[in-house]
Scaffold this motif. Structure first.
Motif, PDB file in Angstrom:
ATOM      1  N   ILE A 596      55.204-132.855 -23.314  1.00  0.00           N
ATOM      2  CA  ILE A 596      54.783-131.588 -24.088  1.00  0.00           C
ATOM      3  C   ILE A 596      54.748-130.387 -23.135  1.00  0.00           C
ATOM      4  O   ILE A 596      54.151-130.339 -22.159  1.00  0.00           O
ATOM      5  CB  ILE A 596      53.412-131.754 -24.845  1.00  0.00           C
ATOM      6  CG1 ILE A 596      53.485-133.005 -25.791  1.00  0.00           C
ATOM      7  CG2 ILE A 596      53.150-130.375 -25.353  1.00  0.00           C
ATOM      8  CD1 ILE A 596      52.318-132.838 -26.492  1.00  0.00           C
ATOM      9  N   CYS A 601      53.233-125.467 -26.892  1.00  0.00           N
ATOM     10  CA  CYS A 601      52.242-126.113 -27.919  1.00  0.00           C
ATOM     11  C   CYS A 601      51.298-125.153 -28.528  1.00  0.00           C
ATOM     12  O   CYS A 601      50.706-124.520 -27.831  1.00  0.00           O
ATOM     13  CB  CYS A 601      51.509-127.234 -27.304  1.00  0.00           C
ATOM     14  SG  CYS A 601      50.518-127.851 -28.375  1.00  0.00           S
ATOM     15  N   SER A 602      51.367-125.392 -29.762  1.00  0.00           N
ATOM     16  CA  SER A 602      50.298-124.301 -30.584  1.00  0.00           C
ATOM     17  C   SER A 602      49.063-124.978 -30.769  1.00  0.00           C
ATOM     18  O   SER A 602      48.254-124.553 -31.437  1.00  0.00           O
ATOM     19  CB  SER A 602      51.072-123.810 -31.894  1.00  0.00           C
ATOM     20  OG  SER A 602      51.047-124.767 -32.857  1.00  0.00           O
ATOM     21  N   GLY A 603      49.181-126.471 -30.321  1.00  0.00           N
ATOM     22  CA  GLY A 603      47.804-127.407 -30.805  1.00  0.00           C
ATOM     23  C   GLY A 603      47.903-127.354 -32.366  1.00  0.00           C
ATOM     24  O   GLY A 603      46.897-127.707 -32.966  1.00  0.00           O
ATOM     25  N   CYS A 604      48.968-127.688 -33.071  1.00  0.00           N
ATOM     26  CA  CYS A 604      48.945-127.617 -34.424  1.00  0.00           C
ATOM     27  C   CYS A 604      48.560-129.015 -34.977  1.00  0.00           C
ATOM     28  O   CYS A 604      48.228-129.233 -36.291  1.00  0.00           O
ATOM     29  CB  CYS A 604      50.358-127.370 -35.178  1.00  0.00           C
ATOM     30  SG  CYS A 604      51.700-128.351 -34.734  1.00  0.00           S
ATOM     31  N   HIS A 605      48.570-130.051 -34.026  1.00  0.00           N
ATOM     32  CA  HIS A 605      48.250-131.384 -34.527  1.00  0.00           C
ATOM     33  C   HIS A 605      49.191-132.253 -35.262  1.00  0.00           C
ATOM     34  O   HIS A 605      48.614-133.227 -35.608  1.00  0.00           O
ATOM     35  CB  HIS A 605      46.652-131.538 -35.403  1.00  0.00           C
ATOM     36  CG  HIS A 605      45.484-131.142 -34.610  1.00  0.00           C
ATOM     37  ND1 HIS A 605      45.303-129.954 -34.015  1.00  0.00           N
ATOM     38  CD2 HIS A 605      44.287-131.765 -34.516  1.00  0.00           C
ATOM     39  CE1 HIS A 605      44.053-129.993 -33.607  1.00  0.00           C
ATOM     40  NE2 HIS A 605      43.494-131.055 -33.712  1.00  0.00           N
ATOM     41  N   VAL A 606      50.211-131.511 -35.400  1.00  0.00           N
ATOM     42  CA  VAL A 606      51.385-132.466 -36.279  1.00  0.00           C
ATOM     43  C   VAL A 606      51.509-133.696 -35.439  1.00  0.00           C
ATOM     44  O   VAL A 606      51.642-134.932 -36.198  1.00  0.00           O
ATOM     45  CB  VAL A 606      52.547-131.682 -36.503  1.00  0.00           C
ATOM     46  CG1 VAL A 606      53.765-132.455 -36.918  1.00  0.00           C
ATOM     47  CG2 VAL A 606      52.175-130.734 -37.569  1.00  0.00           C
ATOM     48  N   CYS A 607      51.745-133.636 -34.267  1.00  0.00           N
ATOM     49  CA  CYS A 607      52.042-134.925 -33.438  1.00  0.00           C
ATOM     50  C   CYS A 607      51.133-136.013 -33.429  1.00  0.00           C
ATOM     51  O   CYS A 607      51.457-137.286 -33.144  1.00  0.00           O
ATOM     52  CB  CYS A 607      52.687-134.681 -32.146  1.00  0.00           C
ATOM     53  SG  CYS A 607      51.405-133.623 -31.084  1.00  0.00           S
ATOM     54  N   ALA A 625      48.221-129.939 -27.303  1.00  0.00           N
ATOM     55  CA  ALA A 625      48.227-131.564 -27.285  1.00  0.00           C
ATOM     56  C   ALA A 625      48.704-132.155 -25.794  1.00  0.00           C
ATOM     57  O   ALA A 625      49.400-131.214 -25.302  1.00  0.00           O
ATOM     58  CB  ALA A 625      48.917-131.888 -28.315  1.00  0.00           C
ATOM     59  N   CYS A 642      57.789-132.517 -33.736  1.00  0.00           N
ATOM     60  CA  CYS A 642      56.891-131.075 -33.224  1.00  0.00           C
ATOM     61  C   CYS A 642      57.643-129.862 -33.839  1.00  0.00           C
ATOM     62  O   CYS A 642      58.939-129.433 -33.481  1.00  0.00           O
ATOM     63  CB  CYS A 642      57.060-131.063 -31.985  1.00  0.00           C
ATOM     64  SG  CYS A 642      56.520-129.375 -31.218  1.00  0.00           S
ATOM     65  N   PRO A 643      56.989-128.937 -34.604  1.00  0.00           N
ATOM     66  CA  PRO A 643      57.668-127.839 -35.050  1.00  0.00           C
ATOM     67  C   PRO A 643      57.684-126.869 -34.036  1.00  0.00           C
ATOM     68  O   PRO A 643      58.485-125.739 -34.536  1.00  0.00           O
ATOM     69  CB  PRO A 643      56.851-127.216 -36.309  1.00  0.00           C
ATOM     70  CG  PRO A 643      55.259-128.065 -35.954  1.00  0.00           C
ATOM     71  CD  PRO A 643      55.708-129.273 -35.076  1.00  0.00           C
ATOM     72  N   SER A 644      57.287-126.810 -33.149  1.00  0.00           N
ATOM     73  CA  SER A 644      57.506-125.701 -32.128  1.00  0.00           C
ATOM     74  C   SER A 644      58.460-126.185 -31.079  1.00  0.00           C
ATOM     75  O   SER A 644      58.593-125.374 -29.777  1.00  0.00           O
ATOM     76  CB  SER A 644      56.195-125.465 -31.290  1.00  0.00           C
ATOM     77  OG  SER A 644      55.408-124.897 -32.140  1.00  0.00           O
ATOM     78  N   ALA A 646      57.969-128.062 -28.851  1.00  0.00           N
ATOM     79  CA  ALA A 646      57.532-128.214 -27.443  1.00  0.00           C
ATOM     80  C   ALA A 646      57.535-129.403 -26.847  1.00  0.00           C
ATOM     81  O   ALA A 646      56.919-129.629 -25.627  1.00  0.00           O
ATOM     82  CB  ALA A 646      55.830-127.791 -27.704  1.00  0.00           C
ATOM     83  N   ILE A 647      57.754-130.536 -27.589  1.00  0.00           N
ATOM     84  CA  ILE A 647      57.885-131.807 -26.876  1.00  0.00           C
ATOM     85  C   ILE A 647      59.491-132.111 -26.707  1.00  0.00           C
ATOM     86  O   ILE A 647      60.335-131.872 -27.590  1.00  0.00           O
ATOM     87  CB  ILE A 647      57.487-132.786 -27.882  1.00  0.00           C
ATOM     88  CG1 ILE A 647      56.182-132.452 -28.606  1.00  0.00           C
ATOM     89  CG2 ILE A 647      57.400-134.229 -27.204  1.00  0.00           C
ATOM     90  CD1 ILE A 647      55.319-133.691 -29.314  1.00  0.00           C
TER      91      ILE A 647
HETATM   92  S1  SF4 Z   1      53.390-130.781 -32.723  1.00  0.00           S
HETATM   93 FE1  SF4 Z   1      54.230-129.651 -30.919  1.00  0.00          FE
HETATM   94  S2  SF4 Z   1      52.982-127.841 -31.255  1.00  0.00           S
HETATM   95 FE2  SF4 Z   1      52.084-129.333 -32.712  1.00  0.00          FE
HETATM   96  S3  SF4 Z   1      50.548-130.118 -31.168  1.00  0.00           S
HETATM   97 FE3  SF4 Z   1      51.991-131.367 -30.951  1.00  0.00          FE
HETATM   98  S4  SF4 Z   1      52.992-130.761 -29.033  1.00  0.00           S
HETATM   99 FE4  SF4 Z   1      51.932-129.195 -29.905  1.00  0.00          FE
END
Ligand code: SF4
Ligand SMILES: Cc1cc2nc3c(=O)[nH]c(=O)nc-3n(C[C@H](O)[C@H](O)[C@H](O)COP(=O)(O)OP(=O)(O)OC[C@H]3O[C@@H](n4cnc5c(N)ncnc54)[C@H](O)[C@@H]3O)c2cc1C
Ligand code: SF4
Ligand code: SF4
Ligand code: SF4
Ligand code: SF4
Lengths: 668, 343
Positions: A596, A601-607, A625, A642-644, A646-647
């Motif tokens: 990541i 990463c926005s910390g959106c919790h999706v992952c 995350a 990951c919608p950003s 970021a991963i």
């Molecule tokens: S899905 Fe992507 S943006 Fe969202 S918390 Fe996980 S790594 Fe961060």
């Protein structure tokens, strides 16, 4: 184009002929000439066998002399030689992950009819690899320790042999057997071909050694529920079914069984293939390991009505003084950690009622070979006497080979052991009853050490051999000679006449099949099955007990029909593979883990909830995350979610995959 | 110091973005001390000829809102591109196609048919399709051509910066202007808002469960009795696109108890906003059975195109071809379905 790490890619492309495997179908010189025109390709060469030493040498020399910093080999599947060429790249002085393999054998030459099309396809695949490798970066492999303990699933002769070999080498072994005793099919036999030595004489000592071995944890009446992890570090959940008898207390004295409210056995014994009967509390056979009684809740009155005087329990408590019976026992779930797994779950026999012409299930005196194994067994239900259902001794017996095997309508394969065990049964039947024996075979297959000699011996024992496929078994008689008998109709293809042979008993030499639950086991352990359902080895010749899942091995008849000597040999081979893995102590993992980028990463919790290995955690202080490198297995699930963006996953970065697609589509 | 020349133009848009400029209020007046407006059809009386008269590159920056669908819009933005050193796509429509871009889900002919030939709002008068060459009471005149599809600004001309939003909120516009006028303007191509997704700045992000988000049913805002203002809307089953949408607005909609619909568009590196949105929403569904999944999607998201591509359909990979050119991927910018167009 400059690569991400700033260096200008200097690519070497090596196209392999693989003898005629590729060269026979793909115009290799044309592919090489084409590769030379691609961006950043400094050198392109062809070679007869790239995996050979001189082939690998080409790579190493070009790295050193031409300063090649990216390597593409167009040859076979990465399954086969990725490792070879990564190593060559490393030995040439480059990071091994600056290599990429283009598969033009399995993906092209073997599956494309038209040589022109094959050549075009090979070019596209080479171009894809060239585009992709521009984006490769040097990576470090992760090393993880291998857990030294081993799991073996299935306690037939294969599982037993592997367990003993490993335990004797000092490894801790968990042997999981589904039935209440180990032994598998072999435990049902009286004698084994071709030597006719007594099965239990050679098997029982091994079974008891398993029980007593300090390094073996035997779990019978148990099944694998869940498997997590990967080579070197599997976490396995095992379900122990309740046997309602406490294993440590029971001494196998049979007193409970004698005192059961059922004065005589009434229920068909599974171990005896229904030929013998048992009580609701029983010990499957006298040599069972562990020698512990088991209660079948389906037939036990206490479980059905709750109103049994429970005489067995009383007897155990009062007469034997062990108090081993516990009607409240519950299923137990245990978790174990192992580094390697051997699957040795064997086979099941073909169900002959699928062939109605043979009358199994309709005529009481039509038997399966396995039922007859129980009849001839000295400790079987008849004490070894071969008798018909009504107790008469048969005067004449027909043995039908290849039942369910070598038949397009059922199983196309040869079950390999049926000719031999049919000869064994013919011998035993003649020896015990003096009956006339007719073996009806299609071809006689006896390709083993001492097997043809065994057949030769039988030819002189007065057994009748009829070459022909039996059309039908019937009780429809046409003359007094046939009255009260079963008639088999068979075309004797050696003399060209259709014969009617009246007999008292028919033995169906049923074939071997994959177990009906093989698919579930396959899924649990992430291994593959052949189209027929046998577990698939990594390579039919060179890796016969390995699977495509590292750390999972197969042995015995679960891999395909085989006899005891072959099953034992495979078990030894699997144990050897496991030892080599476990004693190495560490394994190198593909560095294809996900990472990541905290800046994105926005910390959106999706992952977080998605990771099947719980490798992702949220860090509230930074509102991002993070992935735990040691836990990530590179499954890629989080990457796609990951919608950003970021991963990203190493070796499967967006730009690598997109470049590969782009390269693939460039050739028109 | 000489004042910098600045232009404003609108294409297919609702006018909200013009309003957003006016919304700057006093700040606009302060800005006027630094800039000189040379073109702003909505507010000032300039003509096309005035622009044509300028030297190429004479304008410092032109802010263009709205999507491009008419030949006239294309002509003028190309003209402005020539005359301006910097082109700023202003607002969601010009950034990604915006709401007008949803028309790309419908064929051009169907649109013309509905509005000019057979639509329910038409009286029985003679159908009057907008043919480019027309006469009316003996006067011949040209109408702009109605292109086959809607395009975002950067699918027509090169765009230097983007100010996102539907419409861009004042704080974002102000921030963007400051960045543009500074001595070190950001690299070309920058979207002038936050670099993290909206959740990062949303007050409700803390209320997400530690073990992640799993959703068994999606709920549509107008069908929900009560939205809990203290819990993340996504966790409540409302499709909030905060995770996939660029931040910067300060979570305006969420403060108004409405889920984010994604007007700020995707983060850097995301190729297709709707696909990324769909993929994250699909990932958090708490079901394994394909039938359950289908039910959850059918009941909760009856209009997936409108939900996931509300502002970005023209920029989506849907209906598009990616043409490789010297290793650079460019979206196809010519109007598609040429055949229908030539009729
Ligand atoms: S899905 Fe992507 S943006 Fe969202 S918390 Fe996980 S790594 Fe961060
Ligand atoms: C009628 C007949 C006669 C034969 N006679 C001879 C002979 O004389 N000589 C000879 O060499 N070969 C003979 N064979 C072949 C012989 O049976 C096989 O070679 C041998 O049994 C293979 O051993 P195995 O351990 O692979 O499988 P199996 O004997 O089938 O053992 C597999 C074990 O795994 C257990 N198991 C299965 N699934 C699971 C699971 N999911 N979890 C836990 N445990 C599981 C089973 O309960 C079983 O105990 C004969 C075969 C037949 C059918
Ligand atoms: S009486 Fe007790 S010890 Fe003996 S076999 Fe039965 S349960 Fe085991
Ligand atoms: S790739 Fe992502 S989901 Fe898969 S194991 Fe690694 S962290 Fe977990
Ligand atoms: S999903 Fe929506 S409500 Fe939840 S934290 Fe993100 S922006 Fe806020
Ligand atoms: S919350 Fe979303 S939809 Fe609302 S203004 Fe912000 S970015 Fe636009």
């Amino acid at each position: 184009m400059a690569s991400k790490n700033g260096d200008i890619p200097r690519i070497g492309v090596y196209v392999c002929h693989c003898g005629t495997n590729i060269g026979g179908q793909v115009n290799v010189p044309e592919v090489v000439a084409f590769a030379r025109t691609l961006p950043n390709v400094v050198v392109a060469r062809e070679y007869k066998y790239m995996c050979s030493d001189p082939g690998q040498m080409l790579i190493k020399e070009d790295i050193q002399k031409l300063n090649i910093n990216r390597v593409v080999v167009a040859s076979c599947s990465p399954h086969l030689h990725e490792h070879t060429f990564r190593k060559a790249t490393l030995e040439g002085g480059r990071n091994p992950f600056l290599f990429h393999m283009a598969n033009i054998r399995e993906h092209v030459s073997w599956v494309t009819q038209d040589p022109e099309k094959a050549t075009e396809k090979a070019k596209a695949i080479v171009e894809a690899a060239v585009y992709r490798i521009q984006f490769h970066e040097p990576l470090e492999s992760k090393h993880v320790p291998v857990h030294p303990d081993v799991l073996i699933v299935g306690g037939g002769i294969a599982g037993i042999t592997a367990a003993l070999t490993l335990a004797d080498a000092g490894k801790t072994v968990y042997l999981i057997e589904r039935e209440s005793s180990i032994g598998g099919h072999m435990a049902k036999f009286d004698k084994t071909f071709p030597t006719l030595d007594c099965a239990s004489c050679i098997l029982t000592p091994k079974m008891t050694t398993v029980k007593d071995h300090p390094n073996i944890h035997l779990m019978t009446y148990a099944e694998v529920l869940e498997v997590d992890g990967y080579v070197g570090n599997f976490r396995v959940k095992v379900k122990k079914k309740p046997r309602y008898v406490i294993e440590d207390r029971c001494i196998g004295c049979y007193v409970c069984i004698e005192h059961c409210v059922y004065k005589t056995p009434k229920h068909p014994s599974e171990f005896d293939e229904g030929i013998g009967l048992r009580k609701p509390i029983y010990i499957p056979f006298p040599q069972a390991v562990p020698l512990v009684a088991v209660i079948d809740p389906e037939t036990c009155i206490e479980f059905k009505s709750g109103r049994c005087p429970k005489k067995c329990q009383k007897a155990c408590r009062e007469i034997v003084g062990r108090d081993a019976i516990d009607f409240t026992q519950k299923e137990e779930i245990l978790e174990i950690q192992v580094g390697a797994v051997i699957i040795a779950t064997g086979f099941q026999i073909f169900d002959p009622s699928r062939i109605p012409e043979y009358g199994y299930g309709r005529y009481p005196n039509v038997y399966t070979s396995l039922e007859v194994e129980r009849l001839v067994n000295a400790s079987g239900p008849t004490g070894g006497a071969i008798v018909l259902r009504d107790g008469r001794k048969p005067q004449s017996v027909a043995i039908i080979h290849c039942v369910g095997s070598r038949d397009r309508n059922y199983n196309p394969w040869c079950s390999r052991v049926c000719c031999m065990y049919s000869l064994k049964l013919a011998h035993l039947v003649r020896e015990r009853t003096g009956a006339e024996v007719y073996n009806c075979y299609i071809d006689m297959r006896t390709p083993g050490k001492g097997y043809e000699e065994f057949y030769e011996k039988l030819l002189h024992e007065g057994v009748h051999f009829i070459r022909g496929k039996v059309a039908e078994v019937t009780d429809w008689t046409i003359n007094p000679e046939e009255a009260g008998k079963l008639v088999i109709r068979v075309e004797d293809s050696l003399i060209g006449v259709v014969r009617r042979i009246p007999v008292d008993m028919v033995i169906l030499s049923v074939g071997l099949e994959p177990r009906s639950d093989a698919e579930e086991l396959r899924r649990l352990f992430h291994i593959s099955c052949s189209a027929e359902g046998w577990f698939l080895e990594r390579h039919p010749k060179l890796a016969p007990v390995s699977t495509y899942t590292d750390g999972v091995y197969i042995a015995g008849a679960c891999q395909g029909p085989k006899d005891i000597p072959d099953a034992v040999a495979q078990a030894g081979a699997a144990a050897g593979e496991v030892l080599s893995l476990v004693d190495r102590g560490v394994i190198e993992l593909e560095p294809n883990i996900a990472v990541i980028d905290a800046r994105r990463c926005s910390g959106c919790h999706v992952c977080i909830a998605l990771c099947p290995f719980s490798a992702i955690a949220f860090h509230a202080e930074e509102n991002v995350a993070r992935i735990n490198e040691a836990l990530c297995k590179g499954c890629g699930v989080c990457v796609g979610a990951c919608p950003s963006r970021a991963i990203s996953q190493q070796l499967f970065k967006d730009e690598q995959i997109l470049a590969e697609i782009e390269g693939l589509l460039m050739v028109d | 110091m000489e004042k910098k020349k600045v232009g404003f133009y609108w294409c297919a848009s609702c006018g909200g973005c013009e309003e957003a400029v006016v919304d700057l209020a006093e700040d606009l007046l302060t800005a006027l001390e630094q800039i000189d407006i040379v073109f702003w059809p909505v507010a000032m009386d300039f003509k096309r000829e005035d622009v044509e008269r300028l030297d190429d590159g004479e304008i410092f920056a032109t802010f263009i809102n709205g999507a491009v669908r008419l030949s006239e819009q294309e002509e003028i933005v190309k003209l402005l591109r020539r005359k301006s050193r910097v082109i700023v796509a202003f607002g969601a429509c010009s950034h990604m196609g915006g709401i007008p871009g949803l028309a790309n889900g419908v064929a051009r002919e169907a649109i013309l048919d509905y509005y000019y030939r057979n639509g329910p709002a038409l009286e029985s008068r003679e159908p009057m399709p907008p043919d480019p060459e027309r006469t009316w009471k003996e006067h011949g005149f040209h109408l702009p051509r109605f292109y086959e599809n809607v395009r975002a600004l950067d699918q027509v001309v090169e765009v230097d910066y983007y100010i996102p939003g539907c419409a861009p909120p004042p704080n974002v516009v102000k921030g963007a202007l400051a960045q543009l006028l500074s001595d070190q303007p950001p690299p070309s191509g920058t979207v002038l808002a936050a670099t993290h997704a909206l959740c990062h700045e949303c007050e409700l992000n803390d209320t997400k469960p530690e073990e992640g988000i799993r959703i068994q049913a999606f709920r549509r805002p107008h069908l929900v009795d009560k939205i809990d203002p203290h819990t993340c809307l996504l966790v409540q089953g409302l499709i909030c696109l905060g995770p996939v949408t660029r931040g910067g607005c300060g979570a305006l909609c969420i403060k108004g108890r409405m889920p984010c619909t994604g007007c700020f568009g995707p983060l850097d590196g995301v190729r297709d906003f709707g696909a990324a949105a769909l993929s994250f929403v699909a990932s958090i569904i708490d079901a394994d059975d394909p039938h359950d999944i289908e039910r959850i999607l059918d009941e909760g998201i009856p209009d997936p195109l409108g939900t996931f591509y509300m502002y970005s359909l023209p920029k989506s990979l849907l209906f598009q071809k990616v043409l490789p050119s010297n290793g650079r991927r460019t979206a196809r910018t010519e109007p598609r379905r040429e055949k229908a167009e030539s009729r």
